[in-house]
Every structure is written in C-alpha cells, then in structure tokens.
Scaffold this active site. Sequence first.
Site, PDB file in Angstrom:
ATOM      1  N   THR A 125      24.645   8.754  70.598  1.00 41.22           N
ATOM      2  CA  THR A 125      23.280   8.249  70.405  1.00 41.22           C
ATOM      3  C   THR A 125      23.257   6.726  70.429  1.00 41.22           C
ATOM      4  OG1 THR A 125      21.499   8.077  68.760  1.00 41.22           O
ATOM      5  CG2 THR A 125      23.708   8.444  67.915  1.00 41.22           C
ATOM      6  N   ASP A 126      22.116   6.169  70.827  1.00 40.79           N
ATOM      7  CA  ASP A 126      21.971   4.715  70.795  1.00 40.79           C
ATOM      8  C   ASP A 126      21.921   4.173  69.369  1.00 40.79           C
ATOM      9  OD1 ASP A 126      19.467   5.669  70.088  1.00 40.79           O
ATOM     10  OD2 ASP A 126      18.355   4.546  71.593  1.00 40.79           O
ATOM     11  N   GLU A 127      21.769   5.064  68.381  1.00 43.06           N
ATOM     12  CA  GLU A 127      21.691   4.610  66.992  1.00 43.06           C
ATOM     13  C   GLU A 127      22.997   4.014  66.490  1.00 43.06           C
ATOM     14  OE1 GLU A 127      19.486   6.937  64.131  1.00 43.06           O
ATOM     15  OE2 GLU A 127      18.649   8.168  65.739  1.00 43.06           O
ATOM     16  N   TYR A 153      23.994   9.224  59.268  1.00 42.98           N
ATOM     17  CA  TYR A 153      24.008   9.924  60.558  1.00 42.98           C
ATOM     18  C   TYR A 153      24.635   9.075  61.646  1.00 42.98           C
ATOM     19  CZ  TYR A 153      22.290  11.134  65.187  1.00 42.98           C
ATOM     20  OH  TYR A 153      22.216  11.379  66.534  1.00 42.98           O
ATOM     21  N   LYS A 157      28.244   9.511  63.832  1.00 42.73           N
ATOM     22  CA  LYS A 157      28.323   9.571  65.294  1.00 42.73           C
ATOM     23  C   LYS A 157      29.206   8.449  65.843  1.00 42.73           C
ATOM     24  CE  LYS A 157      26.506  11.970  67.797  1.00 42.73           C
ATOM     25  NZ  LYS A 157      26.971  13.256  68.396  1.00 42.73           N
TER      26      LYS A 157
END
Length: 343
Positions: A125-127, A153, A157
Amino acid sequence: MKIIVTGGAGFIGSNFIFYERKKHPEDEILCVDSLTYAGNLSTLEPVMNDSEFKFFKLDIRDRDGIYKLFENEKPDIVVNFAAESHVDRSIENPTIFLETNIIGTSVLMDACRKYGIKRYHQVSTDEVYGDLPLDRPDLFFHEDTPIHTSSPYSTSKASADLLVMAYHRTYGLPVTLSRCSNNYGPYQFPEKLIPLMIANALADKPLPVYGEGKNVRDWLYVEDHCKAIDLIIRNAKDGETYNIGGHNEMANIDIVKLICDYLDKPYSLIEHVEDRKGHDQRYAIDPTKIHNDLGWLPETAFADGIKKTIQWYLDNKKWWQDIISGDYMNYYEKMYSHRKVLD
C-alpha cells in the site's frame, strides 16, 4: 500456470481472480482465504464451479497447512493479497495486524523457498510512505520515497515489504512488490469509505466524515489495479518494486458529496466526526516506473469509475446487505462446506 491467490475472498483479491479467469482461462487459480470478517465466500460464486479454480479455507499463519498446500499443488506463482487492512481496526487492536501481515507473509515465503516458486508477489500500500502535505500538490510518492508509517496497519505492511526484499537479497527468492493507492469498485467491504457512504445514503443514515473531510486520496479503480499486477507477475524483473496509482486525487468530503448527488440525497446527511488518530493528509502516487517498464497506465477516470461503482452497489444490494446483517458469515457452511472447498 498455477497461481495461488491469498486473500482471494476479499475485495481486491476476488477482483483479481475474476480478471485472471477472463484474461488467462488456461491458468489454474488456487484461492486461499481464512474467511475472517472481511472474507466473503459468496463473492466468489461466479467462479466456484470453474474447473480451473479451487478454494482453500486456510490461514496464511498456519505453517503446516500452507506447506501441505504447496507440497500437494506445486504452484508456480503466489500473489499475496491476504492482510488485515482497516486502519481504525489496527488502532484498536494492532496485534492481529502484526501476526497476519508480517508472520503470515514470512510463512508464505518460507513455503516458496522450501517447495520452489517462479514468482512471489507482495501486494502492499502507498500508506507505507506516510503522507504528503495538502499545500504541495507537486509532491508524489516514488518507489524510492523513504518509508514513514503513521498507523499500526501501515507499519505492519511496511515491515512485510522489508521482509520480502530481505528474502530476495538473502535467499535469492524471486519476488516483486507493488504499492497501490486507494482502490474502489465492486465487492468492497462496507466499512470502507465509498461503500459505507453508498449504503448509509440509501438508508438515509448519517454519513460520518472524519474532521473536515479535506484528507486527499489517490483513487484507483480495482480492475486497473488487477491489470497492473497481472503485468508485474508475468513480465517484471525479480526484485522490482512498483507504485500503482490512479492519478485521481479527491478529497474525502468531495467524494461523499458526489455520492449524495448521484443518489439524490441531501448534504444534511453528512456528519462531521472526531478525526482519526494520526490521520494522513494526502496520498499521491507517481506510476511513471510501471508505465515505462511495463506499459501500464490507469484506464478508468474517477468520474467514470465512481458511477460504475455506485451502480454496482445499487444492482447488488443483497451482497452488501447480507454483510451488514451478518448473514454472509453463514454462507460458507450453508453453501460450500460440502463442495470444492478444501480445508
């Protein structure tokens, strides 16, 4: 080829399975999902009877079960979508995110090492990059942007991403990794922004928006994402990381208003609530690398994709109403416990 798709009963994983069955009907798909709250077996109804599809009710943390699957099925490719992914849930209970997203990933890669694999692909994810300021629209996430996480979260990741690349460097495991922006489209779990707003608006319930709703996300139609992953697993070089973005930046409040407009609902349903802890301001991905290397570009403009998405939820009310009522949790036992579903 034989492809294991983990998390295949979830939102993006199921859409990827549908895409692969259409694009490459000669390939066999082995779907692995533990059917937690976000896994919905009824989503896979269109492919359950396909001769080239099997479903395995299995947790990626279950080392013995994963090893048995690899030994029996001898897969060529693994695409790992399986993850706990809701930021709010990670703030309330980080532990399950660490166990599934990090330990589960390590179990899969150990199985790949033990039994051999042509490609392991990690869906991220870009997060993991943190966020960008709202007043700098010229800034974007690139593949070499430093990791700077904001929630349990995104930290889980990012940890998995580092582990994947460590397995590549240390053991020579053939891996690729992709980081995508916010996905939207059919079969998204109703706790996420777009389906939640559609469901609440149709029921004339309040539309909860964090803070002022000015947080900006780059929205990617899920089928475009699936096309990108398909290109990566078949054509990319080992060890490469790709950012997959939609170039469709929208503020949360504007999306909610757009949904209201489409459904002819008043803005008075919008209810501003206390902001999320550590809420990232803006995500924006530069997909230049995947375009240059593999020829991929997003094909679905947000204005078109959101209309298709809203219409899908209007046409498939039973799917998301069963989730809201909890009936979907009984679907496995009721429909498939005696069929081509393997524990």
